[in-house]
Design an enzyme around this catalytic site. Structure first.
Site, PDB file in Angstrom:
ATOM      1  N   HIS A  97       0.809  -1.225   0.000  1.00 60.39           N
ATOM      2  CA  HIS A  97       0.000   0.000   0.000  1.00 60.39           C
ATOM      3  C   HIS A  97       0.843   1.275   0.000  1.00 60.39           C
ATOM      4  O   HIS A  97       0.347   2.360   0.274  1.00 60.39           O
ATOM      5  CB  HIS A  97      -1.001   0.009   1.157  1.00 60.39           C
ATOM      6  CG  HIS A  97      -1.875  -1.202   1.155  1.00 60.39           C
ATOM      7  ND1 HIS A  97      -2.641  -1.542   0.057  1.00 60.39           N
ATOM      8  CD2 HIS A  97      -2.085  -2.170   2.080  1.00 60.39           C
ATOM      9  CE1 HIS A  97      -3.292  -2.675   0.336  1.00 60.39           C
ATOM     10  NE2 HIS A  97      -2.960  -3.076   1.548  1.00 60.39           N
TER      11      HIS A  97
ATOM     12  N   ARG B 256      -6.281  16.064  -0.047  1.00 62.04           N
ATOM     13  CA  ARG B 256      -5.010  16.768   0.183  1.00 62.04           C
ATOM     14  C   ARG B 256      -4.237  16.856  -1.128  1.00 62.04           C
ATOM     15  O   ARG B 256      -4.613  16.241  -2.129  1.00 62.04           O
ATOM     16  CB  ARG B 256      -4.160  15.961   1.178  1.00 62.04           C
ATOM     17  CG  ARG B 256      -3.885  14.561   0.656  1.00 62.04           C
ATOM     18  CD  ARG B 256      -2.848  13.800   1.435  1.00 62.04           C
ATOM     19  NE  ARG B 256      -2.446  12.598   0.713  1.00 62.04           N
ATOM     20  CZ  ARG B 256      -3.075  11.431   0.766  1.00 62.04           C
ATOM     21  NH1 ARG B 256      -4.157  11.283   1.523  1.00 62.04           N
ATOM     22  NH2 ARG B 256      -2.642  10.400   0.066  1.00 62.04           N
TER      23      ARG B 256
HETATM   24  C1  MV4 Z   1      -9.822  -3.233  -3.153  1.00 62.85           C
HETATM   25  C2  MV4 Z   1      -9.119  -4.161  -3.938  1.00 62.85           C
HETATM   26  C3  MV4 Z   1      -9.862  -5.076  -4.645  1.00 62.85           C
HETATM   27  N1  MV4 Z   1     -11.198  -5.060  -4.585  1.00 62.85           N
HETATM   28  N2  MV4 Z   1     -11.166  -3.265  -3.123  1.00 62.85           N
HETATM   29  C4  MV4 Z   1      -6.038  -1.299  -1.026  1.00 62.85           C
HETATM   30  C5  MV4 Z   1      -5.898   0.041  -0.429  1.00 62.85           C
HETATM   31  C6  MV4 Z   1      -7.262   0.549  -0.233  1.00 62.85           C
HETATM   32  N3  MV4 Z   1      -7.345   1.943  -0.473  1.00 62.85           N
HETATM   33  C7  MV4 Z   1      -8.089  -0.228  -1.173  1.00 62.85           C
HETATM   34  N4  MV4 Z   1      -7.309  -1.330  -1.614  1.00 62.85           N
HETATM   35  C8  MV4 Z   1      -7.849  -2.277  -2.411  1.00 62.85           C
HETATM   36  N5  MV4 Z   1      -9.197  -2.313  -2.427  1.00 62.85           N
HETATM   37  C9  MV4 Z   1     -11.828  -4.164  -3.820  1.00 62.85           C
HETATM   38  N6  MV4 Z   1     -13.160  -4.176  -3.774  1.00 62.85           N
HETATM   39  C10 MV4 Z   1      -7.730  -4.101  -3.952  1.00 62.85           C
HETATM   40  C11 MV4 Z   1      -7.083  -3.166  -3.180  1.00 62.85           C
HETATM   41  C12 MV4 Z   1      -5.653  -3.178  -3.238  1.00 62.85           C
HETATM   42  C13 MV4 Z   1      -4.948  -2.103  -3.777  1.00 62.85           C
HETATM   43  C14 MV4 Z   1      -5.599  -0.969  -4.240  1.00 62.85           C
HETATM   44  C15 MV4 Z   1      -4.907   0.074  -4.759  1.00 62.85           C
HETATM   45  C16 MV4 Z   1      -3.522  -0.002  -4.850  1.00 62.85           C
HETATM   46  C17 MV4 Z   1      -2.853  -1.102  -4.400  1.00 62.85           C
HETATM   47  C18 MV4 Z   1      -3.559  -2.175  -3.854  1.00 62.85           C
HETATM   48  C19 MV4 Z   1      -2.872  -3.288  -3.405  1.00 62.85           C
HETATM   49  C20 MV4 Z   1      -3.575  -4.330  -2.874  1.00 62.85           C
HETATM   50  C21 MV4 Z   1      -4.959  -4.263  -2.774  1.00 62.85           C
END
Ligand code: MV4
Length: 512
Positions: free
Chosen positions: A248, A305
């Site tokens: 993240h 931000r």
């Molecule tokens: C998700 C997802 C897959 N499906 N939601 C990770 C951080 C948070 N802001 C939301 N995240 C995710 N949400 C659903 N419904 C996968 C991630 C996620 C991710 C998202 C953005 C950038 C990197 C990531 C790494 C792993 C998982």
């Protein structure tokens, strides 16, 4: 209050004379530069370990606001407000992190008659709670990931998950940034995952509410920059593809994204503008989307931000986002309309961290004995470091950002390779070897990246980290001790320029 302070002269609001920057590192330096360009006197704050930090040296005035621990200095609202009052600053720029998304702080600034350079406390609050934000988005006809609009009870969980379809994602309603998130692949794992997610959320955010979303497998993370003035004008400024992340933490960002075409950009931009209008949002903001393999995009969350990766957007728009933030906060109208914004070229940003890529990405604080920074066409370097400065271990180890810009993605990557060749940081470990690996990687060069890219790439090279965070912290502390001792013995002299080139082979080797 504002009517008195910011009298309009020839259609332009009166600009602040003095602005306090409630931050440190490269972003404090970035804001100081925007202040200088506008004839504003910048005021720094710093903790006891940051006395000799670059932002302190560059500001007109600097106030010590407490010990190294962020909770006692950069996160201490009263100390920051005190410094603003003492200095006579009319406004506070929060940068990113620290108090930047703290609605209570934005409110406290307003109460003190000091302009918070960002959205209103109310707009921040609306976007901070994820279920509320999702409900708002749905009303504004912005696509959201299929799921529940409210927190779920253990009794509702199984039927809701079945309705959405597995795999599902449990998320903390009060959360964000991946904390308290759980992937559930089958019904038999649901109840225990819900219990863990809820207690984690309770501990981290003081609120155990958890909701469900359909899990998007291997999504891209693509975000849209928006600017909104205080007169109801909102524009979108293209996308940034931030899919290259590790735990993240974004590592590389670029614009334009290799998967976004003009039509998709328009639809995402329109959605982002609707989000900002629905929230009565003002100043700079970012709307994050998940993009699935069919290129459907779904609202994820809004960041209220200025973001670390804002220079990527500055490169492809030719705008100065921090200057615009200051002008918007002073009451100016946006000096352009949506149709005036022309996106051009291609930009990539690398976040340079003081960490050891070959050793579980362990933080690597210590003294910078030598520094050689890339220059030349298409290169921008936003940095909070200098030769002779000691990187403290108390904060996020982001040292600098290398932003490259070219007419197209190929030229950008070519310039990035050159820049990485020229770049040398001596005395501490940095993640530069990681970028040298990425620019040689065929998937990156092909633009074939998603949020799982970096994990897979590191695994291929046997670099997946396995150590847990506590162990990392312990090791970091020990390592810092060691490096501090060593740095006293280090002799800094001339003749080190070009070491980056010379060193390249051995460091690339260490990563292969
Ligand atoms: C998700 C997802 C897959 N499906 N939601 C990770 C951080 C948070 N802001 C939301 N995240 C995710 N949400 C659903 N419904 C996968 C991630 C996620 C991710 C998202 C953005 C950038 C990197 C990531 C790494 C792993 C998982």
């Amino acid at each position: 209050m504002e009517g008195v302070l910011f009298v309009r002269v020839n259609g332009t609001a009166k600009m602040f004379k003095k602005v306090l920057i409630a931050n440190r590192g490269e972003i404090a330096v970035r804001v100081i530069r925007a202040c200088r360009d506008l004839g504003i006197s910048p005021v720094a704050v710093y903790s006891e370990v940051d006395r000799t930090a670059l932002h302190v040296l560059m500001a007109d005035q600097a106030y010590c606001i407490g010990p190294a621990a962020a909770t006692e200095s950069y996160l201490n609202m009263e100390k920051v407000l005190d410094a603003a009052r003492k200095s006579g600053a009319e406004a506070i720029h929060p940068g990113y992190g620290f108090l930047s998304e703290n609605a209570q702080f934005a409110g406290a600034c307003a109460d003190a008659g000091i302009k918070f350079i960002g959205p209103s406390a109310a707009a921040m609050q609306k976007m901070g709670f994820k279920t509320t934000a999702r409900e708002q988005m749905q009303r504004a006809a912005v696509p959201i990931v299929p799921g529940t609009l409210r927190g779920i009870t253990p009794e509702q969980a199984a039927s809701e998950a079945a309705r959405i379809g597995y795999p599902v994602m449990l998320k903390a309603a009060a959360g964000g940034g991946g904390k308290g998130m759980r992937l559930v692949e089958r019904e038999q794992d649901l109840q225990s995952a819900l219990a863990t997610a809820s207690s984690e959320a309770k501990r981290a955010f003081g609120n155990g509410e958890v909701y469900l979303e359909k899990a998007i497998i291997n999504p891209r993370h693509i975000e849209i920059q928006v600017l909104a003035d205080e007169h109801g004008n909102v524009v979108s400024l293209g996308e940034r593809d931030c899919s290259i992340q590790r735990r993240h933490q974004k590592v590389v960002e670029e614009s334009p994204s290799t998967v976004v075409n003009d039509d998709m950009r328009h639809r995402m931009g329109d959605a982002a503008v609707r989000v900002a209008k629905a929230a009565e949002y003002t100043n700079a903001g970012t709307i994050e989307f998940l993009v699935d393999e069919q290129r459907n995009f779904y609202f994820l969350e809004m960041n209220t931000r200025l973001q670390v990766e804002h220079p990527v957007t500055e490169a492809v728009t030719g705008l100065d986002l921090v200057q615009l933030q200051l002008q918007i906060a002073a009451g100016d109208r946006l000096p352009f309309r949506q149709e005036d914004i022309a996106l051009g070229g291609h930009a990539i940003e690398c976040r340079i961290y003081a960490e050891d890529t070959e050793n579980n990405f362990l933080p690597s604080p210590g003294k910078i004995s030598n520094l050689s920074v890339p220059e030349g066409p298409g290169i921008r370097h936003d940095s909070g470091m200098y030769q002779g400065w000691t990187v403290p271990l108390d904060y996020d180890p982001l040292l600098a950002k290398l932003i490259v810009f070219g007419g197209d993605r190929k030229q950008s990557i070519d310039r990035l390779r050159r820049a990485l060749d020229e770049y040398y940081v001596g005395g501490i470990k940095t993640n530069l070897p990681l970028f040298r690996r990425i620019v040689q990687d065929k998937n990156f060069v092909a633009g074939d990246v998603d949020t799982g890219y970096l994990g897979r790439m590191l695994a291929e090279h046997g670099l997946r980290s396995s150590t847990d965070n506590h162990q990392i912290a312990m090791l970091a502390a020990a390592l810092f001790q060691l490096q501090t001792e060593q740095s006293h013995k280090e002799v800094v002299g001339p003749g080190d320029y070009g070491k980056g080139r010379w060193k390249r082979a051995s460091r690339t080797e260490a990563l292969s």
